[in-house]
Design a protein around this motif. Sequence first.
Motif, PDB file in Angstrom:
ATOM      1  N   GLY A  13       0.923  -1.116   0.017  1.00  0.00           N
ATOM      2  CA  GLY A  13       0.078  -0.051  -0.027  1.00  0.00           C
ATOM      3  C   GLY A  13       0.800   1.187   0.077  1.00  0.00           C
ATOM      4  O   GLY A  13       1.948   1.139  -0.485  1.00  0.00           O
ATOM      5  N   LYS A  14       0.312   2.131   0.505  1.00  0.00           N
ATOM      6  CA  LYS A  14       1.099   3.341   0.658  1.00  0.00           C
ATOM      7  C   LYS A  14       2.468   3.636   1.088  1.00  0.00           C
ATOM      8  O   LYS A  14       3.135   4.180   0.665  1.00  0.00           O
ATOM      9  CB  LYS A  14       0.197   4.720   1.442  1.00  0.00           C
ATOM     10  N   LEU A  15       2.557   2.641   2.156  1.00  0.00           N
ATOM     11  CA  LEU A  15       4.036   2.683   2.798  1.00  0.00           C
ATOM     12  C   LEU A  15       4.742   1.531   2.166  1.00  0.00           C
ATOM     13  O   LEU A  15       6.010   1.529   1.686  1.00  0.00           O
ATOM     14  CB  LEU A  15       3.937   2.323   4.169  1.00  0.00           C
ATOM     15  N   GLY A  16       4.286   0.364   2.034  1.00  0.00           N
ATOM     16  CA  GLY A  16       4.885  -0.893   1.647  1.00  0.00           C
ATOM     17  C   GLY A  16       5.238  -1.006   0.106  1.00  0.00           C
ATOM     18  O   GLY A  16       6.425  -1.501  -0.055  1.00  0.00           O
ATOM     19  N   VAL A  33       4.380  -8.876  -1.516  1.00  0.00           N
ATOM     20  CA  VAL A  33       2.996  -9.688  -1.473  1.00  0.00           C
ATOM     21  C   VAL A  33       1.755  -8.732  -1.120  1.00  0.00           C
ATOM     22  O   VAL A  33       2.094  -7.903  -0.142  1.00  0.00           O
ATOM     23  CB  VAL A  33       3.286 -10.723  -0.349  1.00  0.00           C
ATOM     24  N   ASP A  34       0.893  -9.065  -1.915  1.00  0.00           N
ATOM     25  CA  ASP A  34      -0.420  -8.153  -1.411  1.00  0.00           C
ATOM     26  C   ASP A  34      -1.486  -9.207  -1.945  1.00  0.00           C
ATOM     27  O   ASP A  34      -1.547 -10.134  -2.598  1.00  0.00           O
ATOM     28  CB  ASP A  34      -0.599  -7.006  -2.272  1.00  0.00           C
ATOM     29  N   ILE A  35      -2.616  -8.975  -0.970  1.00  0.00           N
ATOM     30  CA  ILE A  35      -3.930  -9.823  -1.376  1.00  0.00           C
ATOM     31  C   ILE A  35      -4.773  -9.552  -2.674  1.00  0.00           C
ATOM     32  O   ILE A  35      -5.676 -10.035  -3.209  1.00  0.00           O
ATOM     33  CB  ILE A  35      -4.893 -10.071  -0.020  1.00  0.00           C
ATOM     34  N   ARG A  36      -4.452  -8.010  -3.112  1.00  0.00           N
ATOM     35  CA  ARG A  36      -4.884  -7.418  -4.085  1.00  0.00           C
ATOM     36  C   ARG A  36      -4.240  -7.704  -5.541  1.00  0.00           C
ATOM     37  O   ARG A  36      -3.132  -7.430  -5.856  1.00  0.00           O
ATOM     38  CB  ARG A  36      -5.046  -5.887  -4.151  1.00  0.00           C
ATOM     39  N   GLU A  37      -4.981  -8.398  -6.517  1.00  0.00           N
ATOM     40  CA  GLU A  37      -4.406  -8.865  -7.695  1.00  0.00           C
ATOM     41  C   GLU A  37      -3.969  -7.731  -8.487  1.00  0.00           C
ATOM     42  O   GLU A  37      -3.013  -7.602  -9.207  1.00  0.00           O
ATOM     43  CB  GLU A  37      -5.330  -9.872  -8.557  1.00  0.00           C
ATOM     44  N   SER A  71       1.392 -14.881  -3.033  1.00  0.00           N
ATOM     45  CA  SER A  71       1.709 -16.097  -2.110  1.00  0.00           C
ATOM     46  C   SER A  71       2.793 -15.603  -1.226  1.00  0.00           C
ATOM     47  O   SER A  71       3.777 -15.282  -1.180  1.00  0.00           O
ATOM     48  CB  SER A  71       2.292 -17.025  -3.150  1.00  0.00           C
ATOM     49  N   HIS A  72       2.234 -15.550   0.189  1.00  0.00           N
ATOM     50  CA  HIS A  72       3.157 -15.369   1.246  1.00  0.00           C
ATOM     51  C   HIS A  72       4.411 -16.492   1.172  1.00  0.00           C
ATOM     52  O   HIS A  72       5.280 -16.192   1.781  1.00  0.00           O
ATOM     53  CB  HIS A  72       2.243 -15.133   2.626  1.00  0.00           C
ATOM     54  N   GLU A  73       3.905 -17.638   0.909  1.00  0.00           N
ATOM     55  CA  GLU A  73       4.761 -18.832   1.057  1.00  0.00           C
ATOM     56  C   GLU A  73       6.062 -18.516   0.018  1.00  0.00           C
ATOM     57  O   GLU A  73       7.197 -18.717   0.360  1.00  0.00           O
ATOM     58  CB  GLU A  73       4.265 -20.081   0.774  1.00  0.00           C
ATOM     59  N   VAL A  84       6.220  -6.587   7.163  1.00  0.00           N
ATOM     60  CA  VAL A  84       4.775  -6.674   7.345  1.00  0.00           C
ATOM     61  C   VAL A  84       4.233  -5.077   7.445  1.00  0.00           C
ATOM     62  O   VAL A  84       4.404  -4.543   8.547  1.00  0.00           O
ATOM     63  CB  VAL A  84       4.143  -7.708   8.538  1.00  0.00           C
ATOM     64  N   ILE A  85       3.617  -4.967   6.524  1.00  0.00           N
ATOM     65  CA  ILE A  85       3.056  -3.508   6.468  1.00  0.00           C
ATOM     66  C   ILE A  85       1.662  -3.544   6.064  1.00  0.00           C
ATOM     67  O   ILE A  85       1.370  -2.777   4.825  1.00  0.00           O
ATOM     68  CB  ILE A  85       4.184  -2.418   5.732  1.00  0.00           C
ATOM     69  N   VAL A  86       0.952  -4.072   6.608  1.00  0.00           N
ATOM     70  CA  VAL A  86      -0.719  -4.152   6.270  1.00  0.00           C
ATOM     71  C   VAL A  86      -1.489  -3.195   7.035  1.00  0.00           C
ATOM     72  O   VAL A  86      -0.778  -2.679   8.144  1.00  0.00           O
ATOM     73  CB  VAL A  86      -1.115  -5.615   6.295  1.00  0.00           C
ATOM     74  N   PRO A  87      -2.670  -3.049   6.809  1.00  0.00           N
ATOM     75  CA  PRO A  87      -3.479  -1.902   7.489  1.00  0.00           C
ATOM     76  C   PRO A  87      -3.525  -2.540   9.009  1.00  0.00           C
ATOM     77  O   PRO A  87      -4.046  -3.598   9.230  1.00  0.00           O
ATOM     78  CB  PRO A  87      -4.980  -1.659   6.790  1.00  0.00           C
ATOM     79  N   THR A  88      -3.891  -1.456   9.823  1.00  0.00           N
ATOM     80  CA  THR A  88      -4.065  -1.840  11.181  1.00  0.00           C
ATOM     81  C   THR A  88      -5.072  -0.619  11.373  1.00  0.00           C
ATOM     82  O   THR A  88      -4.817   0.493  12.214  1.00  0.00           O
ATOM     83  CB  THR A  88      -3.033  -1.584  12.355  1.00  0.00           C
ATOM     84  N   PRO A  89      -6.264  -0.583  11.082  1.00  0.00           N
ATOM     85  CA  PRO A  89      -7.355   0.390  11.332  1.00  0.00           C
ATOM     86  C   PRO A  89      -7.881   0.677  12.918  1.00  0.00           C
ATOM     87  O   PRO A  89      -7.625  -0.163  13.600  1.00  0.00           O
ATOM     88  CB  PRO A  89      -8.678   0.084  10.378  1.00  0.00           C
ATOM     89  N   SER A 125       3.865  -2.140  10.563  1.00  0.00           N
ATOM     90  CA  SER A 125       2.582  -1.539  10.782  1.00  0.00           C
ATOM     91  C   SER A 125       2.357  -1.072  12.183  1.00  0.00           C
ATOM     92  O   SER A 125       3.059  -1.405  13.001  1.00  0.00           O
ATOM     93  CB  SER A 125       1.320  -2.751  10.702  1.00  0.00           C
ATOM     94  N   THR A 126       1.695  -0.005  12.339  1.00  0.00           N
ATOM     95  CA  THR A 126       1.449   0.775  13.632  1.00  0.00           C
ATOM     96  C   THR A 126       0.457  -0.195  14.475  1.00  0.00           C
ATOM     97  O   THR A 126      -0.513  -0.657  14.058  1.00  0.00           O
ATOM     98  CB  THR A 126       0.692   1.975  13.413  1.00  0.00           C
ATOM     99  N   VAL A 127       0.971  -0.554  15.751  1.00  0.00           N
ATOM    100  CA  VAL A 127       0.273  -1.222  16.775  1.00  0.00           C
ATOM    101  C   VAL A 127       0.292  -0.767  18.142  1.00  0.00           C
ATOM    102  O   VAL A 127       1.186   0.122  18.339  1.00  0.00           O
ATOM    103  CB  VAL A 127       0.671  -2.668  16.750  1.00  0.00           C
ATOM    104  N   PRO A 274      -3.558  12.179  14.497  1.00  0.00           N
ATOM    105  CA  PRO A 274      -4.651  11.756  15.434  1.00  0.00           C
ATOM    106  C   PRO A 274      -4.986  10.548  15.967  1.00  0.00           C
ATOM    107  O   PRO A 274      -4.762  10.434  17.470  1.00  0.00           O
ATOM    108  CB  PRO A 274      -5.798  12.317  14.961  1.00  0.00           C
ATOM    109  N   ARG A 275      -4.617   9.530  15.269  1.00  0.00           N
ATOM    110  CA  ARG A 275      -5.114   8.210  15.831  1.00  0.00           C
ATOM    111  C   ARG A 275      -3.903   7.838  16.469  1.00  0.00           C
ATOM    112  O   ARG A 275      -4.124   6.774  17.534  1.00  0.00           O
ATOM    113  CB  ARG A 275      -5.585   7.167  14.721  1.00  0.00           C
ATOM    114  N   ASP A 276      -2.663   7.879  16.308  1.00  0.00           N
ATOM    115  CA  ASP A 276      -1.528   7.663  17.061  1.00  0.00           C
ATOM    116  C   ASP A 276      -1.525   8.150  18.532  1.00  0.00           C
ATOM    117  O   ASP A 276      -1.345   7.483  19.732  1.00  0.00           O
ATOM    118  CB  ASP A 276      -0.365   7.718  16.677  1.00  0.00           C
TER     119      ASP A 276
END
Length: 457
Positions: A13-16, A33-37, A71-73, A84-89, A125-127, A274-276
């Motif tokens: 995405g925007k960062l990855g 790797v992404d889940i979006r074709e 494929s993550h594998e 790993v840089i996936v969304p953490t809404p 990702s931010t957690v 704001p969210r952090d």
Amino acid sequence: MTMIQNLSVIGLGKLGASMLAGMASRGFSVIGVDIRESCIRAVNKGRAPVQETGLEEMISAHSDRIRATTSHEEAVLASDISFVIVPTPSDSRGAFELQYAKYAFEQLGKALAKKDGYHVVVLTSTVIPGATRHGLLPVLEAASGKECGRDFGLCYSPEFIALGSVIHDFLNPDFYLVGEFDRRSGDVLEEVNRAVCLKDPVVRRMSIENAEIAKLALNSYVTMKISFANTLADLCERIPGGDVDVVSDALGSDTRIGRRYLTGGLGFAGPCFPRDNVALGFLCEQVGADGDLLLANHGYNTSIAARVTTKIASLLRAGQTAAVLGLSYKPLSHIVEESQGVALALAMAEAGMRVIGYDPLAADGARSAFRDKALVAESIDAALADAALVVVTTPDAHFRELKAEEFLGGKESVTVVDCWRCLDPAVADHPDIDYVPIGRCLDDAPAAQVLEAIWAR
Ligand SMILES: NC(=O)c1ccc[n+]([C@@H]2O[C@H](COP(=O)([O-])OP(=O)(O)OC[C@H]3O[C@@H](n4cnc5c(N)ncnc54)[C@H](O)[C@@H]3O)[C@@H](O)[C@H]2O)c1
């Protein structure tokens, strides 16, 4: 230790996507790797999957070292370290949801089960502090049937980037923040960091939890600086001759403070600040620490649109139209998340004003945020045509370059509220323009009376 050559990035995405391109530009072979074709197809054709400065050029220039897959594998088997840089809404409590990260960790775990050699998983990702060790590591161990530390490594390592300059920021960080499960994991990540960075980097290594806190704390601290500057702007408007820029320039000269983020205008916005800050407050509450400062900062920030709306309401007659220039959260962005321009336009509409907004990039996002409460114009001219008052909410060059005649658009007069004091001085000086800068006192006499009254008492 062997020299690492092969990296993988999970989430393009925007960062990855920029991390993938930046790593390839430094000589690494990188699998994304992404889940979006659609995203995979774009990268494999040498194109950018998202809009970001210089991204398309960089992916295409290094396409021989870049490959993308769903494929993550495949990625785990062909690399030594996975970022790993996936969304953490954000969830309704202000914490960050882990469902995307859990899915990614589960896939990575299944792949690790099939891999013989050592592999390091890095969460970027931010957690919320605690999430890496207690929310995600168990998923990795369960899916792999392996043990962290013995069979694979784990780090938490966020990047400090700004949208619009992600690649530059990624390659030239002030420092690397490395939260390590153990020394071996951190050694591998530090080696990669040093090879990716364009300068000799500062690497701060620590426990995973300290790194999780430091990431949120950094953004939270910056938001407090912004709120402090906004407090000064509000104050200066009420003091004879008050001028927030004069005060901030003085403060900023002190090396303990520094000038950045001290300008004063509108509140902090966008997908991170704001969210952090709220998330750090949430964590404090959960563990019994006092997070009042952080939550008060959030409350103060969300009140700014209402305060500016009250000011604007006093400058506008019933039935008149107000234009809001700047709907994205910052210049050169299409993102409207937590945007002050959108919040202000909605608050003004709520107060009964007819509001028409304009933004060079964020029109679509603003339209869906407004629903039918405010209009979005196709051009600056269309926005300005009927406006008795214009608010400029971001220091976008499109607005800074506007001439007095364009604000007037043939009308006899117009009020211009300049939130960042960024407009052409000729606009401020024009006899038919009522120029209202945020952060400067406009009427010294009544302000002086208020001050005098304090001493009279
Ligand atoms: N964008 C920023 O400015 C910024 C800055 C600092 C931190 N962050 C953090 O980085 C993380 C990602 O942010 P972003 O803006 O890049 O998000 P994004 O939504 O732009 O991109 C995330 C990508 O991950 C993909 N994805 C989701 N699940 C996946 C999976 N299991 N495997 C592979 N790919 C998967 C999505 O399809 C998407 O392409 C968030 O935690 C965010 O808070 C973002």
